[in-house]
Write an enzyme that holds these catalytic residues in place. Structure first.
Site, PDB file in Angstrom:
ATOM      1  N   GLY A 107     -27.200  22.918 -94.615  1.00 38.95           N
ATOM      2  CA  GLY A 107     -27.664  22.678 -93.251  1.00 38.95           C
ATOM      3  C   GLY A 107     -27.244  21.307 -92.750  1.00 38.95           C
ATOM      4  O   GLY A 107     -26.877  21.141 -91.583  1.00 38.95           O
ATOM      5  N   TRP A 163     -23.575  21.475 -92.007  1.00 37.32           N
ATOM      6  CA  TRP A 163     -23.318  22.198 -90.760  1.00 37.32           C
ATOM      7  C   TRP A 163     -23.267  21.243 -89.576  1.00 37.32           C
ATOM      8  O   TRP A 163     -22.497  21.445 -88.637  1.00 37.32           O
ATOM      9  CB  TRP A 163     -24.426  23.240 -90.544  1.00 37.32           C
ATOM     10  CG  TRP A 163     -24.327  23.952 -89.223  1.00 37.32           C
ATOM     11  CD1 TRP A 163     -23.618  25.079 -88.941  1.00 37.32           C
ATOM     12  CD2 TRP A 163     -24.969  23.585 -87.992  1.00 37.32           C
ATOM     13  NE1 TRP A 163     -23.772  25.439 -87.621  1.00 37.32           N
ATOM     14  CE2 TRP A 163     -24.600  24.533 -87.018  1.00 37.32           C
ATOM     15  CE3 TRP A 163     -25.828  22.544 -87.631  1.00 37.32           C
ATOM     16  CZ2 TRP A 163     -25.053  24.471 -85.706  1.00 37.32           C
ATOM     17  CZ3 TRP A 163     -26.280  22.479 -86.321  1.00 37.32           C
ATOM     18  CH2 TRP A 163     -25.890  23.436 -85.383  1.00 37.32           C
ATOM     19  N   HIS A 164     -24.070  20.183 -89.623  1.00 34.43           N
ATOM     20  CA  HIS A 164     -24.125  19.254 -88.496  1.00 34.43           C
ATOM     21  C   HIS A 164     -22.872  18.402 -88.386  1.00 34.43           C
ATOM     22  O   HIS A 164     -22.580  17.896 -87.291  1.00 34.43           O
ATOM     23  CB  HIS A 164     -25.348  18.337 -88.623  1.00 34.43           C
ATOM     24  CG  HIS A 164     -26.632  19.012 -88.269  1.00 34.43           C
ATOM     25  ND1 HIS A 164     -27.364  19.763 -89.166  1.00 34.43           N
ATOM     26  CD2 HIS A 164     -27.321  19.067 -87.102  1.00 34.43           C
ATOM     27  CE1 HIS A 164     -28.449  20.235 -88.562  1.00 34.43           C
ATOM     28  NE2 HIS A 164     -28.450  19.833 -87.322  1.00 34.43           N
ATOM     29  N   GLY A 165     -22.153  18.218 -89.447  1.00 36.68           N
ATOM     30  CA  GLY A 165     -20.947  17.402 -89.348  1.00 36.68           C
ATOM     31  C   GLY A 165     -20.311  17.160 -90.704  1.00 36.68           C
ATOM     32  O   GLY A 165     -20.963  17.245 -91.744  1.00 36.68           O
ATOM     33  N   PHE A 213     -21.856  18.823 -82.511  1.00 35.30           N
ATOM     34  CA  PHE A 213     -22.026  19.620 -83.728  1.00 35.30           C
ATOM     35  C   PHE A 213     -21.514  21.037 -83.550  1.00 35.30           C
ATOM     36  O   PHE A 213     -21.430  21.785 -84.497  1.00 35.30           O
ATOM     37  CB  PHE A 213     -23.506  19.661 -84.139  1.00 35.30           C
ATOM     38  CG  PHE A 213     -24.105  18.277 -84.279  1.00 35.30           C
ATOM     39  CD1 PHE A 213     -23.375  17.240 -84.828  1.00 35.30           C
ATOM     40  CD2 PHE A 213     -25.387  18.019 -83.839  1.00 35.30           C
ATOM     41  CE1 PHE A 213     -23.915  15.977 -84.954  1.00 35.30           C
ATOM     42  CE2 PHE A 213     -25.947  16.753 -83.964  1.00 35.30           C
ATOM     43  CZ  PHE A 213     -25.211  15.734 -84.521  1.00 35.30           C
TER      44      PHE A 213
END
Length: 490
Positions: free
Chosen positions: A318, A321-323, A490
């Site tokens: 997770g 996923w943001h970066g 993102f």
């Protein structure tokens, strides 16, 4: 284009609404096609070079979804999900992986400059969820126009929420969706105005304090302990009002179109433990990670050790996923560890508790306050990694926050023309707003009850909302530099 821009509020949105409802009087499919094309135009204004990529992704997933739904084929599911992840991995993670490979191997390879398509994480996850549902539930979507609209629907396209097929398709099939409803328009304008206020006044108002401290740390200037904590708290509030403001605007825009989006926030800073925080923060992403990753890994069905490993793995992915940076990996890891510690503590408390003895009310209240304070401390501490572009910048912030920096006089805020005392007052006011018992979800529900069936109230709220929106748009444009939403990255 930004929701906060004059181009969007005074040109794009009125044209889209007028066309949608005018066409909808004669053809529901034509109105859906209009909104699909309008959503593509919305995306093309941002990144015209990737509009064809978006269309190709939609077409591919629609066709694969048809095969999965017809055959319930795990092979087709694996193929579809893999292709989506490969596409996401190339644009979002190829450069990051190659940089780390070069650092380990001592090579100097390069993919060249890879531009990240805006919203790729959101439209990729939305379509992966569709493919999984097609396999698990036999979901099939006969209309390409409706499927394309489901993916590109402009209120959610570039920053979520992550939508599910079952949430949207029944709404696209309803005749009343395509009929103009002044009450729904008014409710939508009111919710949109609330989200716009959160973004333009609250989030953008506190952002200079966060930017001054974090940017200074990134450039090698170690802040004082007070500056570091002020900067971390300012970013904690900026991020919340920025993203929840966007989510409110998306909900409001959808009301205008007679469509309901799921709530994405529910007062997350009132949480008294990390699990509750994640049930309240970015709800659509948290639900996606739980349903399609944590449960797929085995959830809590295979013993405690596996459960903790699954929690940690889910949160690390997770974070990624943001970066594509180690800061996001460590942020996810930190939240994973928080969740594991919470689960272990809950088990210890459960084993030690005497079911025959109830805690005193005063003690329960004190425990809740302490739990809330500890949760917020953990959240604020972790946001430092989320905000810092590099580990060096995060380390400088943590060094100052822990009182390990030998700095007596700070210059980060002074150089930016900001006062520490003003920053603390602003953060205190925004904290009070964030902790207010009635959040924007409840205010929207209350607004609906207030105007429903009352023409005079509908007219008043419509006029007041339009005036507030116009004032906020003018205020935003007067600043010269438009503040993009944080989650657009993102």
């Amino acid at each position: 284009m930004l929701f906060t821009s004059a181009l969007f509020a005074w040109a794009y949105l009125p044209i889209v609404l007028a066309g949608f409802f005018l066409i909808g009087r004669w053809s529901e499919r034509g109105a859906a096609l209009w909104l699909f094309v309008a959503s593509l135009v919305f995306y093309a204004v941002w990144m015209p070079e990737f509009t064809l990529l978006l269309l190709a992704s939609i077409t591919f997933n629609y066709l694969v979804g048809q095969r999965i739904g017809a055959l319930r084929s795990k092979a087709w599911l694996t193929f579809g999900v893999t292709c989506n992840l490969v596409l996401l991995a190339y644009f979002k993670y190829a450069g990051f992986l190659l940089v780390n490979f070069n650092a380990v191997a001592g090579t100097d390879w390069s993919f060249g400059q890879i531009v990240l398509p805006i919203g790729i994480s959101f439209f990729t996850f939305t379509q992966i969820a569709f493919l999984v549902d097609a396999y698990a539930k036999g979901v099939r979507e006969p209309s390409f126009v409706h499927y394309g609209l489901f993916v590109t629907y402009f209120p959610h396209l570039v920053a979520g929420p992550v939508l599910h097929h079952a949430q949207m398709m029944p709404q696209f099939a309803r005749a009343e969706t395509y009929r103009f409803n002044f009450t729904n328009l008014t409710i939508g304008m009111g919710i949109f105005a609330l989200g716009l206020f959160k973004k333009v006044v609250l989030a953008d108002g506190v952002s200079p304090y966060a930017d001054a401290v974090f940017d200074g740390a990134e450039q090698g200037s170690v802040p004082t302990t007070e500056e570091a904590w002020l900067g971390a708290l300012a970013y904690t509030l900026q991020l919340y009002f920025d993203f929840s403001g966007y989510s409110d605007m998306a909900v409001g825009l959808s009301w205008m179109l007679n469509i309901r989006l799921p709530f994405n926030f529910n007062s997350p800073y009132l949480a008294t433990n990390i699990s509750e925080f994640w049930r309240r923060w970015h709800i659509s992403l948290s639900s996606f990670l739980r349903d399609y990753l944590y449960i797929a890994l085995g959830g809590n069905r295979r013993g405690d050790v596996r459960r903790y490993a699954n929690l940690l793995t889910t949160m690390i992915l997770g974070g990624l996923w943001h970066g594509a940076s180690w800061s996001f990996v460590l942020w996810g890891t930190l939240h994973g560890l928080y969740l594991v510690v919470q689960q272990l503590w809950s088990r210890l408390r459960g084993a030690a508790a005497d079911p025959k003895v109830s805690p005193a009310p005063a003690a329960s209240w004190a425990v809740r306050v302490l739990s809330w304070a500890l949760t917020m401390l953990c959240v604020v501490f972790a946001w430092v990694l989320f905000r810092s572009p590099s580990l060096e910048g995060a380390l400088a912030m943590y060094t100052a926050m822990l009182g390990l920096a030998d700095i007596e006089t700070g210059t980060a805020l002074w150089n930016a023309g900001l006062q520490v005392s003003t920053g603390w007052l602003l953060c205190a006011a925004l904290t009070a707003v964030a902790l207010w018992p009635r959040n924007s979800n409840e205010l929207g529900i209350g607004l609906r009850a207030l105007v429903q069936g009352r023409a005079s109230r509908v007219a008043f709220v419509a006029g007041a909302s339009a005036s507030l929106i116009a004032m906020l748009i003018l205020l935003n444009n007067s600043r010269g530099v438009a503040g993009a939403f944080i989650y657009f990255n993102f």
